[in-house]
Scaffold this active site. Structure first.
Site, PDB file in Angstrom:
ATOM      1  N   ARG A  23       0.206 -12.994   5.446  1.00  0.00           N
ATOM      2  CA  ARG A  23       1.287 -12.415   4.642  1.00  0.00           C
ATOM      3  C   ARG A  23       2.349 -13.454   4.295  1.00  0.00           C
ATOM      4  O   ARG A  23       2.995 -13.993   5.188  1.00  0.00           O
ATOM      5  CB  ARG A  23       1.941 -11.254   5.379  1.00  0.00           C
ATOM      6  CG  ARG A  23       1.011 -10.082   5.593  1.00  0.00           C
ATOM      7  CD  ARG A  23       1.662  -9.029   6.458  1.00  0.00           C
ATOM      8  NE  ARG A  23       0.663  -8.146   7.057  1.00  0.00           N
ATOM      9  CZ  ARG A  23       0.402  -6.922   6.638  1.00  0.00           C
ATOM     10  NH1 ARG A  23       1.063  -6.402   5.642  1.00  0.00           N
ATOM     11  NH2 ARG A  23      -0.526  -6.194   7.233  1.00  0.00           N
ATOM     12  N   SER A 135      -5.751  13.402  14.946  1.00  0.00           N
ATOM     13  CA  SER A 135      -4.956  12.572  14.047  1.00  0.00           C
ATOM     14  C   SER A 135      -5.735  12.287  12.753  1.00  0.00           C
ATOM     15  O   SER A 135      -6.915  11.917  12.796  1.00  0.00           O
ATOM     16  CB  SER A 135      -4.649  11.267  14.807  1.00  0.00           C
ATOM     17  OG  SER A 135      -4.017  10.330  13.985  1.00  0.00           O
ATOM     18  N   HIS A 215       7.875   9.610   3.740  1.00  0.00           N
ATOM     19  CA  HIS A 215       7.947   9.286   2.300  1.00  0.00           C
ATOM     20  C   HIS A 215       8.328  10.499   1.449  1.00  0.00           C
ATOM     21  O   HIS A 215       8.361  10.395   0.229  1.00  0.00           O
ATOM     22  CB  HIS A 215       6.623   8.682   1.823  1.00  0.00           C
ATOM     23  CG  HIS A 215       6.378   7.356   2.469  1.00  0.00           C
ATOM     24  ND1 HIS A 215       6.901   6.177   1.990  1.00  0.00           N
ATOM     25  CD2 HIS A 215       5.710   7.037   3.606  1.00  0.00           C
ATOM     26  CE1 HIS A 215       6.559   5.176   2.783  1.00  0.00           C
ATOM     27  NE2 HIS A 215       5.833   5.674   3.777  1.00  0.00           N
ATOM     28  N   LYS A 246      14.088   5.068   3.855  1.00  0.00           N
ATOM     29  CA  LYS A 246      13.364   5.055   2.571  1.00  0.00           C
ATOM     30  C   LYS A 246      14.196   5.812   1.541  1.00  0.00           C
ATOM     31  O   LYS A 246      15.135   5.249   1.012  1.00  0.00           O
ATOM     32  CB  LYS A 246      11.975   5.612   2.801  1.00  0.00           C
ATOM     33  CG  LYS A 246      11.341   4.876   4.010  1.00  0.00           C
ATOM     34  CD  LYS A 246       9.899   4.726   3.967  1.00  0.00           C
ATOM     35  CE  LYS A 246       9.345   4.108   5.226  1.00  0.00           C
ATOM     36  NZ  LYS A 246       9.449   2.652   5.273  1.00  0.00           N
TER      37      LYS A 246
HETATM   38  C1  LIG Z   1       4.085   7.046   7.069  1.00  0.00           C
HETATM   39  C2  LIG Z   1       5.102   6.183   7.703  1.00  0.00           C
HETATM   40  N1  LIG Z   1       5.643   6.559   8.868  1.00  0.00           N
HETATM   41  C3  LIG Z   1       6.582   5.797   9.486  1.00  0.00           C
HETATM   42  C4  LIG Z   1       7.005   4.605   8.950  1.00  0.00           C
HETATM   43  C5  LIG Z   1       8.059   3.795   9.633  1.00  0.00           C
HETATM   44  O1  LIG Z   1       9.311   4.083   9.071  1.00  0.00           O
HETATM   45  P1  LIG Z   1      10.504   3.021   9.112  1.00  0.00           P
HETATM   46  O2  LIG Z   1      10.263   2.049   8.007  1.00  0.00           O
HETATM   47  O3  LIG Z   1      11.727   3.847   8.950  1.00  0.00           O
HETATM   48  O4  LIG Z   1      10.431   2.349  10.443  1.00  0.00           O
HETATM   49  C6  LIG Z   1       6.470   4.158   7.736  1.00  0.00           C
HETATM   50  C7  LIG Z   1       6.912   2.876   7.142  1.00  0.00           C
HETATM   51  O5  LIG Z   1       6.567   2.451   6.114  1.00  0.00           O
HETATM   52  C8  LIG Z   1       5.480   4.965   7.103  1.00  0.00           C
HETATM   53  O6  LIG Z   1       4.920   4.576   5.954  1.00  0.00           O
END
Ligand SMILES: Cc1ncc(COP(=O)(O)O)c(C=O)c1O
Length: 427
Positions: A23, A135, A215, A246
């Protein structure tokens, strides 16, 4: 690097470089007044990725909250909530989040990642590792790590496949503690979960439910409460988890749920108890953002308007996306090398930043550009972006791997999408 003891690190990096998944971060200077235009190597570049879905990171409501709080209360929290005192802003934020999801209690962590990891791990502790966890195969890394850390037995069900989930669950006695963990909208392809299907199975087989709405919060629903709220299913889900980094534009994560569950996780979660509380101005910014977005629809409306303009233009240009029905617009580009090339070309030739997504974030062969818009994108920016992407795909002769959403399985998903789209378009 000549230290012999470092060789395992060196080999690791060499290997990921060979596999073309090393990356390289794209360095930018974010400027409050020009967002989503940022500085990169002395050039103005427009950002088309990331998760600042509503541009709340630069919103005056959030910035003023930080400024005022710093002036009156300082910065640091003074330590963990257990030994340094629980300051009032964080209690207020937890109450506001509980109210958002119509739950009894909320619990705030310093990131969304930590809230998943620490809460699911705690569920393992609380149940003496007796909880059986089901899951979705596309769940986020923070959920996967939480399940690993919980020490509980786990079963992975095919993405959004209710028949598979039921087959797995039905083999356990009704009184065995069980938990289904899933996301309401999947971050990499924009698919929405079959939440009603999951609730039906959970009810039939006496399972707990845990949904990651990271999201969806801020972006979906009348008050930004996410997809469960739109579908009127919040009360059927035991734990609703979300992020403050987000759509809400700041940082932090949380869970909400029944008071007994939240109290047990508060008491049994190492990742909650043994880490310092978020800085006070940050909590104040989160609170301002959550409270503001409960009332304001301007940002959500503009976000959805922009997403729908982009999707229409994609259609005109014949650009395929993985989900036509969400605000996460993933354009499939086959191969890690090719997707990196597209990103680079867009940056160097058109001053656009669009991040390519590779393994292990997505499966090998399912590389993509994950495009997101925000209310700060203008119509001119949108047209320029889609025209530039279309030209780039032609010039670089890009092969699409779109299998028109093979990722969806359940027949009642169409009804779910229609309901969500109908509500969003009426904003
Ligand atoms: C589905 C999902 N859950 C949890 C997280 C983690 O969230 P944070 O960026 O607030 O740590 C992300 C991060 O991209 C995510 O896409």
């Amino acid at each position: 690097m000549n230290e012999k003891k470092y060789h395992i690190f060196q080999e690791f990096v060499e290997n990921i470089k060979k596999e073309e998944r090393y990356r390289n971060f794209f360095e930018i200077t974010r400027l409050r007044h020009s967002w989503p235009v940022v500085q990169h190597n002395g050039r103005n570049v427009t950002v088309w990725c990331g998760t600042d879905y509503l541009s709340m990171s630069v919103h005056s409501v959030v910035i003023e909250a930080v400024q005022k709080t710093i002036e009156n209360h300082g910065v640091g929290s003074g330590g963990t909530r257990n030994i340094a005192g629980t300051y009032d802003f964080i209690v207020e934020l937890e109450n506001s989040l509980a109210d958002l999801h119509k739950k009894e209690k909320g619990l705030v962590f310093s990131s969304g990642y930590l809230s998943n990891l620490a809460s699911i791990q705690a569920i393992g502790n609380i149940s003496n590792k007796k909880m059986i966890i089901f899951s979705d195969e596309l769940n986020h890394a923070s959920i996967i790590e939480g399940i690993r850390a919980s020490g509980c037995e786990k079963f992975i069900f095919n993405h959004n496949d209710m028949d598979h989930l039921e087959k797995l669950i039905s083999s356990f006695p009704i009184d065995t503690p069980k938990l289904i963990v899933f996301e309401s909208i999947y971050s990499m392809n924009g698919n929405i979960a079959d939440i009603q299907g999951i609730v039906n199975i959970a009810t039939k087989y006496n399972c707990l439910t845990y949904v990651d709405e990271v999201h969806a919060v801020a972006v979906y629903g009348e008050r930004g409460a996410g997809i469960c709220d739109i579908l009127d299913l919040s009360d059927k889900i035991d734990i609703i988890q979300g992020s403050l980094s987000k759509g809400f534009g700041v940082i932090g994560g949380y869970i909400t749920g029944n008071a007994t569950i939240i109290d047990a996780i508060r008491s049994g979660s190492s990742g909650f108890i043994f880490t310092s509380t978020m800085p006070i101005p940050i909590t104040s910014a989160c609170l301002a953002s959550v409270n503001y977005l409960k009332k304001s629809k301007i940002e959500r409306n503009k976000h959805w308007e922009n997403a729908s303009k982009i999707l229409k233009l994609f259609d005109l240009h014949g650009i395929s996306v993985l989900s036509h029905r969400s605000n996460i617009m993933s354009v499939p580009i086959y191969g890690a090398k090719k997707s990196a090339e597209v990103s680079k070309y867009m940056n160097e030739n058109f001053n656009l930043y669009i991040q390519h997504i590779n393994y292990p974030t997505v499966k090998k062969g399912e590389e993509r550009l994950r495009i997101t818009t925000n209310p700060s994108h203008t119509d001119e920016m949108i047209e320029y972006f889609v025209n530039s992407l279309s030209k780039t795909l032609k010039i670089l002769n890009v092969e699409n791997w779109n299998e028109s959403n093979v990722l969806m399985h359940s027949s009642n998903l169409n009804a779910i999408y229609n309901k969500i789209l109908h509500l969003e378009s009426n904003h």
